[in-house]
Each structure stands twice: as C-alpha cells, then as structure tokens.
Design a protein around this motif. Sequence first.
Motif, PDB file in Angstrom:
ATOM      1  N   ASP A 335       0.845  -1.207   0.000  1.00 34.08           N
ATOM      2  CA  ASP A 335       0.000   0.000   0.000  1.00 34.08           C
ATOM      3  C   ASP A 335       0.875   1.250   0.000  1.00 34.08           C
ATOM      4  O   ASP A 335       1.547   1.550   0.994  1.00 34.08           O
ATOM      5  N   THR A 336       0.831   1.999  -1.104  1.00 32.14           N
ATOM      6  CA  THR A 336       1.709   3.177  -1.170  1.00 32.14           C
ATOM      7  C   THR A 336       1.166   4.349  -0.357  1.00 32.14           C
ATOM      8  O   THR A 336       1.832   5.380  -0.249  1.00 32.14           O
ATOM      9  N   ASN A 337      -0.039   4.203   0.232  1.00 30.56           N
ATOM     10  CA  ASN A 337      -0.476   5.214   1.196  1.00 30.56           C
ATOM     11  C   ASN A 337       0.393   5.153   2.456  1.00 30.56           C
ATOM     12  O   ASN A 337       0.613   6.171   3.113  1.00 30.56           O
ATOM     13  N   GLU A 338       0.880   3.958   2.778  1.00 29.55           N
ATOM     14  CA  GLU A 338       1.830   3.812   3.898  1.00 29.55           C
ATOM     15  C   GLU A 338       3.158   4.465   3.541  1.00 29.55           C
ATOM     16  O   GLU A 338       3.758   5.174   4.352  1.00 29.55           O
ATOM     17  N   SER A 354      -3.236   4.306  -5.563  1.00 30.49           N
ATOM     18  CA  SER A 354      -4.638   4.003  -5.259  1.00 30.49           C
ATOM     19  C   SER A 354      -5.595   5.047  -5.810  1.00 30.49           C
ATOM     20  O   SER A 354      -6.733   4.732  -6.174  1.00 30.49           O
ATOM     21  N   SER A 355      -5.146   6.317  -5.905  1.00 29.26           N
ATOM     22  CA  SER A 355      -6.022   7.383  -6.387  1.00 29.26           C
ATOM     23  C   SER A 355      -6.419   7.211  -7.844  1.00 29.26           C
ATOM     24  O   SER A 355      -7.393   7.799  -8.294  1.00 29.26           O
ATOM     25  N   GLY A 364       2.102  -1.162  -4.686  1.00 29.51           N
ATOM     26  CA  GLY A 364       3.455  -0.632  -4.878  1.00 29.51           C
ATOM     27  C   GLY A 364       3.583   0.436  -5.939  1.00 29.51           C
ATOM     28  O   GLY A 364       4.685   0.820  -6.309  1.00 29.51           O
ATOM     29  N   THR A 365       2.435   0.953  -6.436  1.00 27.65           N
ATOM     30  CA  THR A 365       2.505   1.931  -7.528  1.00 27.65           C
ATOM     31  C   THR A 365       2.289   3.358  -7.027  1.00 27.65           C
ATOM     32  O   THR A 365       1.577   3.590  -6.049  1.00 27.65           O
ATOM     33  N   PHE A 366       2.896   4.310  -7.707  1.00 26.37           N
ATOM     34  CA  PHE A 366       2.645   5.722  -7.411  1.00 26.37           C
ATOM     35  C   PHE A 366       3.064   6.589  -8.601  1.00 26.37           C
ATOM     36  O   PHE A 366       3.774   6.133  -9.503  1.00 26.37           O
TER      37      PHE A 366
END
Lengths: 398, 398
Positions: A335-338, A354-355, A364-366
Amino acid sequence: MKFRYTKSVPKNNDNATAEILKAAANPKVISFGGGLPAPELFPVEEMKTAADKVFDKYGKVVLQYSEAIGYSKLRKQIIDLMKERKVEVKLDNVGIVTGSQQAIDLIARMLLNPGDVVITEDPTYLAAIDVFNSYGANIVGVSMDDDGMKTDDLEKLVKKYPEAKFIYTIPNFQNPTGRTMTEYRRKKLVKIAKDAEIPVVEDDPYGAIRYAGNYVPPLKHFDRDGGVIYLSSFSKILAPGLRMGWIVADKSFMNKFVMLKQNADLHTDNLTQYIVSQFLIDVDIKKHIKDITHVYEHRANLMVKQIDKYFPQNVNHSNPEGGMFIWVEVPGVGDTNELFKACIRNNVAFVPGSSFFAGDIKPGTFRLNFSNMNDDQIKEGIKRMGKSIAEILSDNKY
Amino acid sequence: MKFRYTKSVPKNNDNATAEILKAAANPKVISFGGGLPAPELFPVEEMKTAADKVFDKYGKVVLQYSEAIGYSKLRKQIIDLMKERKVEVKLDNVGIVTGSQQAIDLIARMLLNPGDVVITEDPTYLAAIDVFNSYGANIVGVSMDDDGMKTDDLEKLVKKYPEAKFIYTIPNFQNPTGRTMTEYRRKKLVKIAKDAEIPVVEDDPYGAIRYAGNYVPPLKHFDRDGGVIYLSSFSKILAPGLRMGWIVADKSFMNKFVMLKQNADLHTDNLTQYIVSQFLIDVDIKKHIKDITHVYEHRANLMVKQIDKYFPQNVNHSNPEGGMFIWVEVPGVGDTNELFKACIRNNVAFVPGSSFFAGDIKPGTFRLNFSNMNDDQIKEGIKRMGKSIAEILSDNKY
C-alpha cells in the motif's frame, strides 16, 4: 438543517487530492504530488501586456456577458492549433470551456446514467474517476503496457459491454503513467469504437509537450464519423490558473453540449478568453512550448537518473517521451499510502497509485510529477524517497 | 456517430435565450431583452490597474492551480460584503463560484433526483428553470404579488409537497418581475421552510442595487439552522463577463459543495479572483454601487414614464425599487411571442413571459430590462413597443 443529498454527492468527506495538496503545501516538503506546471516558466510579463491591450481595446466588451460557446476569435486560433495537431475542424466544432475538467464533467452528464459503463485506461486521471463516480458510472479499466491502452483487451471489453457509453482515454503522456499510445493502437481504438458505435473522449492536455520520440496524431485525426470528442487545454502550455480549455466535437454534439455549458456557468470568463487570445497574437506559442518542453525533458531525465540511483534495483518505472509524470512500481511495498506517510515524515510527497484505479489497486505503484520541482529538489526529493522506500521495505520484512 | 444522451440533455435544440440574444444583436434593434448591466459603467481603468498590480505582485501564483473553494483573501472580503448585508459568516461558509449560475447548477445536482419537487416563485429566472428541468425536477410555482412570493400559498404547497427538495427564491428585485419580498414574508418563508425541514436557495444578484424603498435583510439574516443557502455575484455590481460569484452556506453543506465544484472545473479562474480582490482594495465598491444605482434609478423611472405614455391605459407593470427589470402585463395581447415578432419588425426586443414560467404561462406578460439602454433608446424603444402592441391588439380584434 439536514440536507437530503442525491447520489452525486460523495458519502464520505474524503478528498484525496485536497489532502495531498495540503500535505505538500508545507514549505519543507519537496512535492512530486500535484500535476503542476513549472511556475518559473509562466509568461507573466507577456500575459500582463496582453491584459493591458485587452483592457485598452475591448474593456467594455470583455467585462460584459458573452456567448456560451466562447469567444469566436479564440476559437479560430484554436482551429490553427488543431491544424498543427493534424486535425482539421470548423468554427462550429470548437467550444471554450472552464478548463477541460468542465468538459469531462459535462460530457459525463450528457452520456452517463447511473450504472452505465465507461471504459478507461487502468490507471487513469483521478478527477475523471471522481466525475464518472459522481454520475454513478460503472468504470471498467483496460490494462496498459508501454504502448498505452491494450487494444486487444479493449476489443474484448467492448464485446462484453456493448452498451458502454464512451471510452475515456489520454493517449499522450498519460496521467498518471506518462505512457503514450502507439499510432497502430490509436487507429485500432478508433476502429473498435466506430464498429461498436461507442463514442471516444480523447483527453489531450499534455500532447504538445513532447521531448522525445516521434509525433503521433491524435485519435481525432483518424476519426471519420464524429465519434471522437477531443479535449485540450491551455493549462499545461500556458497556465492552469486561468481555467481555459477547449472541446472539439461533431456539430450536433456541440449544439447539445453548449446548452449544458450555458446551464453550468453561462460562459467561460470573457476577460481571460480575450487575454489568452491576445497572448496568442503577441507571443510565438510554439517557441514558448519549446522552452517548456526543454526544461521538462531535463527534469524528467534527471528524475529517472535519480530513481535508478536511489530506488531499489527491481523497481519498474515508465520512460515518458513528454508530459509531466513518471509512473513507478516498487515490488514489495504494498500500500503506497503507507509509503506516502513515511515520505511525509521525510518531507517529500507524491500521489499514491490508489487514487488512479477505479477498481483493483495495483500494489506498490505511485505517480511522480517532475515538472514542478527544480534540479536540487529532484535530486534531494528522490533521495528522500529512496530512504522512505527502504524504511517501508525493511518494516515489511518483519 | 449517434450519441445516446441522458435525460439531462434537452431533446429539442430550442435555446430561447440564445435566440433572443441573437435577434437583439442586430445593431438596429433596441434591446430590453438580455439582463445586461450598463457597460458604460464598467470600471475598465480601475480593473486594468488592479490587473497590473496582480501580475506584478502575484504573477506566478495567479497563473498556477489553486484551491476549489476559492482565494481566501477574496473570501474574507466577501465576509465584509456580507456583514453590510447583515449576515455574519465565517471563512468556511464562503466559496467562490464561476458565476452564481454555477452554484445553482451544482446545488440542483446535489439535491434533485428526477421527479423531485423544487418550489420557485412563478414566474422565475429562466436559466434556473433550465437547470432544474435538466435534473428532471418537478418545478412547482408559488404565485406572487407586489410583496413578492405569497407565503400563504407557499405554506399550502409545502403541506402538499412535504418532500420538496428546496425552495428557490430571488427576494430582491426579482428576475423577471422586479418585485421585492417584504420583511414579514421573509421571516415567514424562513419559518415555513425550517418547520418543514426544506432548504432555501436564496439567489441575490441584484440586492445591492436599491434606489427606492427601505433595505430589507436577506433571508439568510433570519436563518438560524443553516437551512438557507445564499448566492450572490459580482456580475451586477462589477462586471458579468468575469463570471465571479459566491455561495454562503452551512459548513457541512460547503464541504460537499466544494467536492462537486472541484469535479466541475477544479476552481474558478484564479487570475480573475485576484483581480477582483485587488479591485476591492483599490476602489470604494460602495461608491461604485451608488453610481450604478443612480443611473439605473433614472432609467427605471424613465421607462415607467414612457410605458405610461405609450402602452395601453390598462397595462399592469411592476414598480421596482432596484435591480434591472420591469414586468409588464398587457391585457388582450395573448402570446407575447407573437408580440416579440412584431417588435423585432419594429426593431425593438424584450423577453416574452413564456420563458419564465415552468408551468402555465400567464398571457400578455413580458420582461423589460432598463439597465442596458440609454435615455434615447428607452424613449424610442418603448414608443416602438407601444406601436407593436397596438398592431397586435388591432390584429386580435378580428
């Protein structure tokens, strides 16, 4: 008073975009978050000169009410811009909107009933997802690779959802992935859509900012039956604060569109329409775009170099040929929010993947924006991100 | 491509407003049609000075993306404007919109499902009718007299439609009638709405332009539970071409509103927000409004005098104490669209009453705008209208 809202209104008060912008607003934070152009490239003096001329020449006219479809002189100038993009259009086909965001919203309103399917790239522009969700749409994503939307998958989806209301795509330097659709796939997409009688909404805010590879004409160039609705904007080639975009579409569609546009805000700010028009007379916009492109090329290359230096060896990242974004996938991060929280502690920001997913989130994406930060910030920011990723990966081991 | 539209899209291509503006655009035509302010009163030089200062001081900031809720300094200035209108609000309650038209559209979207009842004055603002219709609303009109909406009738309607989603009202110098709601009825309306738990949308674009009678506070002044959503605009007190309006509402409502506003156009033109804010610092807006009011008073009085001279003795017309409109009813004329055609032949234009009624059209009614034409035009135009009315009445005899 307890208001009884429609389903257009989000139930919760989460506003991911606003939260990210807020976190990034701390001056200590190096932000690769927002899709912001480089403000140091804004042509402030030239815009001021244009504004002065407009007040002198058209003061009383620009302050008065105007036509919903937009200022005809500016629309003619857009015909010329479109010609350079290899799309031949007439005045009736061009309308001015309060940023292309407004066109996305109004088109959705024109075509989407609750439950209707809209097909998008997966991932896609987060504010388009918000709009489609607010109309109760069923967003169906098509997976992508380095050549853009996978048209074989699209073909299957169109068979599965023959009633889909439209296909929304960002073929050039896509938001969030930075990827560009090949000419072969563009032609194929247009054909699939035409055969299935499904309109295409082509969102092209970044297309003019190409610093590598070869020019590929828009989908609209290949459109023969008016099924492609093309959107673009002055936000990335001039300035986003002006909220000045345009729509190019079939005349019968435009007639309907303009009626809803009139309901929405009567017309776009007349003063700013005239200022942009005057700016296009005074300034060589092609030269200005070249200047922007040159700076963004440098920043993109620097960011990629830093990623290769400070991120784990097994990361995947896109290699954009233009635009403003790099898409990153770090195996093992989850979770890339973490990761976002860890990064904020280290004073650096981005937008978690996630957005951008309407359905399943790819772990793992951003998204990284490279246009808005200078060299030192890119160097230091990616270093801080590397540190944050290492922290998260080390946490995840236990 | 054949587009499959939602019910938001009008089936026919009638655009009454656009047609009227087009007919009135002929330079030979004296037009009392559009709700246009007097352009000779636009403070062009002062706006130019404000724009120059903004480019010098905030050039890079105003050209960049900004917050959906609007520029905080301008919102603070609106708090002060609201204080003069006897409404005490906080920053969280104030949002900038792309003209108050945008607020009408977004509020309708937030509250109206197809078939939902919205209660309005009868007649009312035509572009509000268009918006409510586009959301499939059932528009229920409350009759009016010289004291504004009849609150006794409202009380009955609220009992008949307890599920009504909101009451839309223009209490000051109403569009199209020019009538103003008394303080007694305002208090009563707020109480009826509160008791029935129905929100009120108070649209107040003209309130500041009062040249006769006594000031009456807005409904929002009497609101104790946040049920009144107040809209106003810089269109009539400064310039409509800027598309700059504001909303004042309960904080919980504003939070939701801003999310839809973000979907609609991300934010209102940042450059123009700053220019308006700078203008409010540089120029005494109260003095400017006084100047406008003085001119409009003169024009309204002149128009009434001419009506009394050239129209049949048995016409009824409103006697506005401010704003921009006179409402006329000519017995025996019937469909004022026929009168409109006769008037266009005689080179004068107005808006037929039919545009302002959601339900039954009151025969022989039309709206005259007095703000946009000078003395000679008002004198000559009303004379031409008198001639056209005589022609129609004479035709109707046979």
